[in-house]
Design a protein around this motif. Structure first.
Motif, PDB file in Angstrom:
ATOM      1  N   ASN A  20      82.880  39.940 -57.291  1.00 52.36           N
ATOM      2  CA  ASN A  20      83.106  39.530 -55.785  1.00 52.36           C
ATOM      3  C   ASN A  20      81.556  40.783 -55.586  1.00 52.36           C
ATOM      4  OD1 ASN A  20      85.430  38.931 -54.840  1.00 52.36           O
ATOM      5  ND2 ASN A  20      85.747  41.096 -53.984  1.00 52.36           N
ATOM      6  N   ALA A  21      80.368  39.467 -54.872  1.00 54.72           N
ATOM      7  CA  ALA A  21      79.396  39.710 -55.354  1.00 54.72           C
ATOM      8  C   ALA A  21      78.519  40.922 -54.865  1.00 54.72           C
ATOM      9  CB  ALA A  21      78.463  38.735 -55.538  1.00 54.72           C
ATOM     10  N   SER A  22      77.145  41.677 -54.782  1.00 52.41           N
ATOM     11  CA  SER A  22      76.827  42.399 -54.628  1.00 52.41           C
ATOM     12  C   SER A  22      76.055  41.883 -53.273  1.00 52.41           C
ATOM     13  CB  SER A  22      75.437  43.326 -55.494  1.00 52.41           C
ATOM     14  OG  SER A  22      74.871  44.269 -55.281  1.00 52.41           O
ATOM     15  N   GLY A  23      76.205  43.567 -51.867  1.00 53.72           N
ATOM     16  CA  GLY A  23      76.255  43.366 -51.414  1.00 53.72           C
ATOM     17  C   GLY A  23      77.090  42.554 -49.929  1.00 53.72           C
ATOM     18  N   THR A  24      78.047  41.755 -50.695  1.00 55.36           N
ATOM     19  CA  THR A  24      79.127  41.074 -50.219  1.00 55.36           C
ATOM     20  C   THR A  24      80.100  41.774 -49.883  1.00 55.36           C
ATOM     21  OG1 THR A  24      79.414  40.150 -51.086  1.00 55.36           O
ATOM     22  CG2 THR A  24      77.364  38.996 -50.670  1.00 55.36           C
ATOM     23  N   TYR A  25      80.584  43.179 -50.412  1.00 58.85           N
ATOM     24  CA  TYR A  25      81.724  43.395 -50.842  1.00 58.85           C
ATOM     25  C   TYR A  25      81.644  45.163 -50.473  1.00 58.85           C
ATOM     26  CZ  TYR A  25      86.615  42.676 -51.305  1.00 58.85           C
ATOM     27  OH  TYR A  25      87.561  42.942 -51.714  1.00 58.85           O
ATOM     28  N   GLY A  26      80.704  45.701 -50.228  1.00 62.38           N
ATOM     29  CA  GLY A  26      80.350  46.940 -49.677  1.00 62.38           C
ATOM     30  C   GLY A  26      80.247  47.841 -51.053  1.00 62.38           C
ATOM     31  N   TYR A  27      81.181  48.987 -51.565  1.00 62.47           N
ATOM     32  CA  TYR A  27      80.935  49.275 -52.590  1.00 62.47           C
ATOM     33  C   TYR A  27      82.095  49.008 -53.125  1.00 62.47           C
ATOM     34  CZ  TYR A  27      76.788  51.644 -51.292  1.00 62.47           C
ATOM     35  OH  TYR A  27      75.905  51.835 -50.554  1.00 62.47           O
ATOM     36  N   GLY A  28      83.429  48.357 -52.514  1.00 62.28           N
ATOM     37  CA  GLY A  28      84.645  48.117 -52.695  1.00 62.28           C
ATOM     38  C   GLY A  28      85.179  48.745 -52.668  1.00 62.28           C
ATOM     39  N   VAL A  29      85.162  49.946 -52.103  1.00 62.07           N
ATOM     40  CA  VAL A  29      86.352  50.624 -52.300  1.00 62.07           C
ATOM     41  C   VAL A  29      86.824  49.965 -50.469  1.00 62.07           C
ATOM     42  CG1 VAL A  29      85.618  52.829 -53.609  1.00 62.07           C
ATOM     43  CG2 VAL A  29      84.552  52.519 -51.482  1.00 62.07           C
ATOM     44  N   GLU A  30      86.057  50.178 -49.865  1.00 65.00           N
ATOM     45  CA  GLU A  30      86.195  49.727 -48.362  1.00 65.00           C
ATOM     46  C   GLU A  30      87.244  48.886 -47.966  1.00 65.00           C
ATOM     47  OE1 GLU A  30      81.859  50.204 -48.603  1.00 65.00           O
ATOM     48  OE2 GLU A  30      83.125  49.182 -49.879  1.00 65.00           O
ATOM     49  N   TYR A  31      87.274  48.264 -49.259  1.00 65.22           N
ATOM     50  CA  TYR A  31      88.704  47.501 -48.408  1.00 65.22           C
ATOM     51  C   TYR A  31      89.618  47.164 -49.781  1.00 65.22           C
ATOM     52  CZ  TYR A  31      84.396  44.017 -47.665  1.00 65.22           C
ATOM     53  OH  TYR A  31      83.882  43.700 -46.699  1.00 65.22           O
ATOM     54  N   ALA A  32      90.151  48.586 -50.435  1.00 63.39           N
ATOM     55  CA  ALA A  32      91.308  48.640 -50.817  1.00 63.39           C
ATOM     56  C   ALA A  32      92.797  48.725 -50.504  1.00 63.39           C
ATOM     57  CB  ALA A  32      91.081  49.974 -51.994  1.00 63.39           C
ATOM     58  N   SER A  33      92.167  49.191 -48.843  1.00 65.28           N
ATOM     59  CA  SER A  33      93.614  48.999 -48.046  1.00 65.28           C
ATOM     60  C   SER A  33      94.168  47.749 -48.039  1.00 65.28           C
ATOM     61  CB  SER A  33      93.379  49.960 -47.099  1.00 65.28           C
ATOM     62  OG  SER A  33      92.549  49.403 -46.142  1.00 65.28           O
ATOM     63  N   PHE A  34      93.700  46.973 -48.314  1.00 64.80           N
ATOM     64  CA  PHE A  34      94.506  45.643 -47.660  1.00 64.80           C
ATOM     65  C   PHE A  34      93.848  44.383 -49.323  1.00 64.80           C
ATOM     66  CE2 PHE A  34      90.669  46.040 -45.549  1.00 64.80           C
ATOM     67  CZ  PHE A  34      89.762  44.570 -46.122  1.00 64.80           C
ATOM     68  N   VAL A  35      93.417  44.820 -49.915  1.00 67.83           N
ATOM     69  CA  VAL A  35      92.976  44.012 -51.103  1.00 67.83           C
ATOM     70  C   VAL A  35      93.601  45.337 -52.232  1.00 67.83           C
ATOM     71  CG1 VAL A  35      91.383  42.584 -52.768  1.00 67.83           C
ATOM     72  CG2 VAL A  35      91.208  42.558 -50.033  1.00 67.83           C
TER      73      VAL A  35
END
Length: 304
Positions: A20-35
């Motif tokens: 996932n490209a920089s700037g489009t996925y935050g720092y990654g941790v924001e999506y851990a609850s559903f991905v």
């Protein structure tokens, strides 16, 4: 996911070719609850600078007919907070972390790299050289092979981490820049960054973005990205990570066949945060049906 999807980027091996490209996925941790972010080939985190940045004044994004413009202004939490708070979370999640960095001087790029070099849980550094060099009259590092090589070589001297350099499509000769960073010690190249564009609000008779211009991303730039990957593949021997407008398996296949060893998914994350995992599953099925591996696909469209 099977061994069919494993791909090697010099010293960096990914379980699958989707990052996932920089700037489009935050720092990654924001999506851990559903991905399940650990299943991704990797996450290139939002660009990190030495000091926190608030970014540009709004509006900072707007849609276009075939993508979006952004003028975020490289807003980020800064290296101190990232190392103290975010990186430990990414380590715990098992994410393959690619740290995107940016600076306006070679000295700051070097300081960032030296500090990251001492940390565990970082798979690679990605240098964003589409930034103005304040010591060169504002000329962007990525517009010439010599300038790109200078910053790459300086960073290479202070870190043993796998080093990825992100190229700008606005370079006069992107092949020259690619050759320059390869000669200076880059392990791999990511391309392409966004292209400057503008949208005007015809009712207000003013630009839509607060900074007037922004970086164009999304489906509209995919043919440009594929063409540039195809051309640069012929000029360097280090691996390429292709990006720009990937929203389907066919898009990713185009980049791989043009010469990319892996791909980064960007704008499509906004409408489907789990798209990279879906595409990885689709690619595995596609390769299995044809008894192919990702390695078999890389550059297979090259030829006479």
């Amino acid at each position: 996911m099977s061994e069919r999807l494993r791909t090697s980027l010099g010293p960096l091996t990914l379980a699958n070719p989707f990052v996932n490209a920089s700037g489009t996925y935050g720092y990654g941790v924001e999506y851990a609850s559903f991905v399940d972010v650990a299943r991704l080939g990797g996450v290139s985190v939002k660009g990190i600078s030495l000091l926190p940045r608030p970014g540009n004044s709004p509006p900072r994004t707007c849609e276009t007919s075939a993508g979006m413009l952004n003028s975020i202004g490289l807003a980020n939490i800064g290296i101190d907070v990232f190392l103290a708070e975010t990186l430990p979370q990414l380590r715990e999640l098992g994410v393959t972390v690619i740290v995107n960095t940016f600076a306006t001087s070679i000295e700051d790029f070097v300081e960032l790299a030296a500090r990251f070099d001492n940390e565990t849980g970082i798979a690679a550094l990605e240098l964003n050289i589409s930034c103005p060099n304040v010591h060169a009259g504002g000329m962007h590092f990525g517009v010439s092979g010599a300038a790109a090589a200078e910053v790459t070589g300086a960073v290479r001297a202070v870190t043993d981490l796998p080093l990825m350099v992100k190229l700008s499509p606005e370079a006069g000769d992107i092949g020259e820049v690619a050759r320059g960073v390869e000669s200076a010690g880059a392990d791999m190249i990511s391309m392409i960054n966004t292209i400057r564009g503008m949208v005007i609000d015809v009712d207000r008779r003013r630009p839509m973005l607060g900074q007037k211009m922004g970086g164009m991303s999304g489906p509209a730039i995919k043919p440009l990205g594929v063409r540039m990957v195809y051309e640069v593949f012929q000029q360097v021997s280090i691996p390429i990570i292709g990006m720009g407008g990937i929203a389907s398996l066919r898009d990713a296949l185009e980049y791989l066949m043009a010469g990319a060893t892996a791909v980064q998914v960007g704008t499509a994350n906004y409408s489907e945060p789990g798209i990279s995992l879906r595409l990885a599953d689709e690619l595995e099925a596609w390769c299995s049906e044809r008894d192919l591996t990702v390695t078999d696909l890389v550059g297979c469209a090259q030829g006479d």
